[in-house]
Design an enzyme around this catalytic site. Structure first.
Site, PDB file in Angstrom:
ATOM      1  N   ILE A  18       7.980  -3.566   0.672  1.00  0.00           N
ATOM      2  CA  ILE A  18       7.201  -4.683   1.237  1.00  0.00           C
ATOM      3  C   ILE A  18       5.843  -4.841   0.557  1.00  0.00           C
ATOM      4  O   ILE A  18       4.801  -4.703   1.188  1.00  0.00           O
ATOM      5  CB  ILE A  18       7.012  -4.474   2.757  1.00  0.00           C
ATOM      6  N   ASN A  43       6.471 -10.578  -7.524  1.00  0.00           N
ATOM      7  CA  ASN A  43       6.920  -9.372  -6.802  1.00  0.00           C
ATOM      8  C   ASN A  43       8.346  -9.515  -6.263  1.00  0.00           C
ATOM      9  O   ASN A  43       9.024  -8.516  -6.046  1.00  0.00           O
ATOM     10  CB  ASN A  43       5.953  -9.044  -5.660  1.00  0.00           C
ATOM     11  N   TYR A  76      -2.238  -4.780  13.034  1.00  0.00           N
ATOM     12  CA  TYR A  76      -2.822  -5.621  11.979  1.00  0.00           C
ATOM     13  C   TYR A  76      -3.574  -6.820  12.576  1.00  0.00           C
ATOM     14  O   TYR A  76      -4.355  -7.451  11.879  1.00  0.00           O
ATOM     15  CB  TYR A  76      -1.753  -6.161  11.013  1.00  0.00           C
ATOM     16  N   LYS A 129       2.458  -6.288  -0.625  1.00  0.00           N
ATOM     17  CA  LYS A 129       1.588  -7.319  -0.041  1.00  0.00           C
ATOM     18  C   LYS A 129       0.907  -8.098  -1.153  1.00  0.00           C
ATOM     19  O   LYS A 129       0.377  -7.507  -2.105  1.00  0.00           O
ATOM     20  CB  LYS A 129       0.522  -6.660   0.847  1.00  0.00           C
ATOM     21  N   SER A 130       0.923  -9.415  -1.041  1.00  0.00           N
ATOM     22  CA  SER A 130       0.038 -10.236  -1.861  1.00  0.00           C
ATOM     23  C   SER A 130      -0.290 -11.503  -1.095  1.00  0.00           C
ATOM     24  O   SER A 130       0.558 -12.041  -0.386  1.00  0.00           O
ATOM     25  CB  SER A 130       0.669 -10.589  -3.214  1.00  0.00           C
ATOM     26  N   ARG A 154       1.412 -13.851  -7.702  1.00  0.00           N
ATOM     27  CA  ARG A 154       1.844 -12.447  -7.596  1.00  0.00           C
ATOM     28  C   ARG A 154       2.994 -12.299  -6.591  1.00  0.00           C
ATOM     29  O   ARG A 154       3.903 -11.510  -6.805  1.00  0.00           O
ATOM     30  CB  ARG A 154       0.663 -11.548  -7.214  1.00  0.00           C
ATOM     31  N   HIS A 206       4.996   2.788  15.150  1.00  0.00           N
ATOM     32  CA  HIS A 206       4.143   2.717  13.955  1.00  0.00           C
ATOM     33  C   HIS A 206       3.796   4.116  13.410  1.00  0.00           C
ATOM     34  O   HIS A 206       3.837   4.338  12.207  1.00  0.00           O
ATOM     35  CB  HIS A 206       2.869   1.925  14.277  1.00  0.00           C
TER      36      HIS A 206
HETATM   37  N1  LIG Z   1       3.699   1.585   8.330  1.00  0.00           N
HETATM   38  C1  LIG Z   1       2.468   1.824   7.938  1.00  0.00           C
HETATM   39  O1  LIG Z   1       1.779   2.723   8.459  1.00  0.00           O
HETATM   40  C2  LIG Z   1       1.865   0.986   6.849  1.00  0.00           C
HETATM   41  C3  LIG Z   1       0.653   1.376   6.254  1.00  0.00           C
HETATM   42  C4  LIG Z   1       0.120   0.571   5.249  1.00  0.00           C
HETATM   43  C5  LIG Z   1       0.774  -0.600   4.858  1.00  0.00           C
HETATM   44  N2  LIG Z   1       1.938  -0.968   5.492  1.00  0.00           N
HETATM   45  C6  LIG Z   1       2.646  -2.239   5.112  1.00  0.00           C
HETATM   46  O2  LIG Z   1       2.971  -2.169   3.739  1.00  0.00           O
HETATM   47  C7  LIG Z   1       2.484  -3.338   3.066  1.00  0.00           C
HETATM   48  C8  LIG Z   1       2.218  -3.048   1.610  1.00  0.00           C
HETATM   49  O3  LIG Z   1       1.296  -1.984   1.447  1.00  0.00           O
HETATM   50  P1  LIG Z   1      -0.213  -2.203   0.934  1.00  0.00           P
HETATM   51  O4  LIG Z   1      -0.647  -3.582   1.225  1.00  0.00           O
HETATM   52  O5  LIG Z   1      -1.000  -1.058   1.446  1.00  0.00           O
HETATM   53  O6  LIG Z   1      -0.095  -1.958  -0.649  1.00  0.00           O
HETATM   54  P2  LIG Z   1       0.668  -2.653  -1.871  1.00  0.00           P
HETATM   55  O7  LIG Z   1       1.656  -3.643  -1.399  1.00  0.00           O
HETATM   56  O8  LIG Z   1       1.122  -1.515  -2.737  1.00  0.00           O
HETATM   57  O9  LIG Z   1      -0.494  -3.382  -2.681  1.00  0.00           O
HETATM   58  C9  LIG Z   1      -1.155  -4.527  -2.200  1.00  0.00           C
HETATM   59  C10 LIG Z   1      -2.374  -4.770  -3.093  1.00  0.00           C
HETATM   60  O10 LIG Z   1      -1.949  -4.975  -4.446  1.00  0.00           O
HETATM   61  C11 LIG Z   1      -2.341  -6.283  -4.901  1.00  0.00           C
HETATM   62  N3  LIG Z   1      -1.177  -6.824  -5.614  1.00  0.00           N
HETATM   63  C12 LIG Z   1      -0.090  -7.430  -5.088  1.00  0.00           C
HETATM   64  N4  LIG Z   1       0.790  -7.749  -6.043  1.00  0.00           N
HETATM   65  C13 LIG Z   1       0.262  -7.346  -7.213  1.00  0.00           C
HETATM   66  C14 LIG Z   1       0.716  -7.399  -8.553  1.00  0.00           C
HETATM   67  N5  LIG Z   1       1.901  -7.941  -8.840  1.00  0.00           N
HETATM   68  N6  LIG Z   1      -0.084  -6.865  -9.503  1.00  0.00           N
HETATM   69  C15 LIG Z   1      -1.286  -6.323  -9.203  1.00  0.00           C
HETATM   70  N7  LIG Z   1      -1.777  -6.251  -7.949  1.00  0.00           N
HETATM   71  C16 LIG Z   1      -1.004  -6.750  -6.951  1.00  0.00           C
HETATM   72  C17 LIG Z   1      -2.677  -7.085  -3.652  1.00  0.00           C
HETATM   73  O11 LIG Z   1      -3.703  -8.015  -3.901  1.00  0.00           O
HETATM   74  P3  LIG Z   1      -3.473  -9.623  -3.747  1.00  0.00           P
HETATM   75  O12 LIG Z   1      -3.188  -9.885  -2.308  1.00  0.00           O
HETATM   76  O13 LIG Z   1      -4.785 -10.191  -4.193  1.00  0.00           O
HETATM   77  O14 LIG Z   1      -2.338  -9.984  -4.647  1.00  0.00           O
HETATM   78  C18 LIG Z   1      -3.166  -5.994  -2.699  1.00  0.00           C
HETATM   79  O15 LIG Z   1      -4.525  -5.700  -2.928  1.00  0.00           O
HETATM   80  C19 LIG Z   1       1.234  -3.708   3.911  1.00  0.00           C
HETATM   81  O16 LIG Z   1       0.788  -5.008   3.635  1.00  0.00           O
HETATM   82  C20 LIG Z   1       1.782  -3.496   5.303  1.00  0.00           C
HETATM   83  O17 LIG Z   1       2.587  -4.607   5.685  1.00  0.00           O
HETATM   84  C21 LIG Z   1       2.497  -0.186   6.458  1.00  0.00           C
END
Ligand SMILES: NC(=O)c1ccc[n+]([C@@H]2O[C@H](COP(=O)([O-])OP(=O)(O)OC[C@H]3O[C@@H](n4cnc5c(N)ncnc54)[C@H](OP(=O)(O)O)[C@@H]3O)[C@@H](O)[C@H]2O)c1
Length: 276
Positions: A230, A242, A52, A232-233, A238, A110
């Site tokens: 986990i 969350n 990241y 992300k916001s 938010r 990873h």
């Molecule tokens: N191990 C792996 O290979 C892998 C791969 C991908 C991700 N990850 C980890 O998993 C974490 C989470 O996954 P992700 O970021 O892909 O997806 P997510 O957490 O499902 O969604 C994040 C997105 O949703 C928005 N959001 C956050 N809270 C919200 C709410 N309450 N209502 C509406 N929209 C909301 C965020 O925007 P705002 O920021 O504007 O709120 C962001 O655009 C990543 O950040 C990373 O740390 C790991």
């Protein structure tokens, strides 16, 4: 401040808060601001990765908050080039230097990268780091049951398997393989990146019933299933919402109604083909 998330006990005996803050795709400056704000809100668990490019920011946010290092749980992950017994030690050294923390709570492979076939060797190295107290827990990410089997055959049992999992992608094969060995399943992209999932009528109806948002209902479903998750916001409001999912519960019928969103056609990245 929201009540900090309850913790789950890992095999290694470390305790992991059930909700943490995802930090991809934040850069260092965004991560520092988000982590500092999140600690003020009540988050005690942060998910980052070498890939990241924001470990420095995550460490900076923790320091700016003034919280004791022992009060937060930090996960990081390493890339394919470190898949060897000594390589993982080197990867950890670099991550700790970037984070500015003395240790990492949870270190993850990873992606399995089976093309280079070195994840078993990497996990042997991680177990040494665990025995030396340089990490508190050792885990994997994006491992399918067949990858886990390769580790289990060598008596290597990860603490955690972090995978892409949401109501559209319930990943029953992975969950069952994890649970069978006492591995905690951790869900990434838990709220479907804020997309179409959150407009599903079953989620909006449950949100209305409980005075919550659809994202909170989805996160409560993850909690009800025993996952660590986990979301992300970068937005403090938010972030607060969350984490604020421990004052209501879905009953068994409601969990089943969310389960019914499962879509076998939902796309998943194939970890036999992709990895970094
Ligand atoms: N191990 C792996 O290979 C892998 C791969 C991908 C991700 N990850 C980890 O998993 C974490 C989470 O996954 P992700 O970021 O892909 O997806 P997510 O957490 O499902 O969604 C994040 C997105 O949703 C928005 N959001 C956050 N809270 C919200 C709410 N309450 N209502 C509406 N929209 C909301 C965020 O925007 P705002 O920021 O504007 O709120 C962001 O655009 C990543 O950040 C990373 O740390 C790991």
């Amino acid at each position: 401040m929201v009540q900090p998330a309850p913790t789950l006990q890992l095999r290694s005996s470390a305790e992991i808060p059930q909700i943490g803050l995802g930090t991809w795709p934040m850069d260092d400056a965004e991560a520092a601001a988000a982590v500092e704000a999140a600690i003020g809100i009540g988050y005690r668990h942060f998910d980052t990765a070498e890939n990241y490019g924001n470990e420095r920011g995550v460490g900076e946010g923790i320091r700016r908050s003034g919280i004791a290092r022992s009060e937060v749980f930090v996960t990081t992950k390493f890339n394919r080039k470190w898949h060897s017994r000594d390589g993982v030690r080197e990867a950890l050294r670099h991550s700790v230097e970037r984070l500015g923390t003395e240790y990492v709570d949870l270190l993850l492979i990873h992606w399995p990268n089976p093309d280079q076939d070195r994840f078993v060797e990497a996990f042997v190295g991680m177990r040494e780091l665990l025995d030396e107290g340089l990490i508190r827990a050792a885990g994997v990410s994006n491992f399918k049951p067949a990858h886990l089997q390769r580790l289990l055959a060598e008596d290597l049992v990860p603490d955690v398997n972090q995978v892409h999992l949401d109501p559209y992608r319930p990943r029953h094969d992975v969950r069952e393989a994890d649970a069978g060995s006492g591995i905690v399943t951790e869900s990434w992209s838990p709220i479907g990146r804020g997309g179409d999932l959150l407009a599903e009528p079953v989620l909006t109806a449950l949100a209305d019933k409980y005075g919550k948002t659809p994202a909170q209902v989805v996160l409560r479903w993850h909690v009800a299933n025993g996952f660590v998750t986990i979301p992300k916001s970068g937005n403090p409001e938010r972030m607060r919402r969350n984490l604020d999912v421990f004052d209501f519960e879905l009953d068994a019928d409601e969990v089943a109604a969310v389960d019914a969103l499962a879509d076998p056609a939902a796309p998943l990245t194939d970890s036999d083909e992709f990895g970094h």
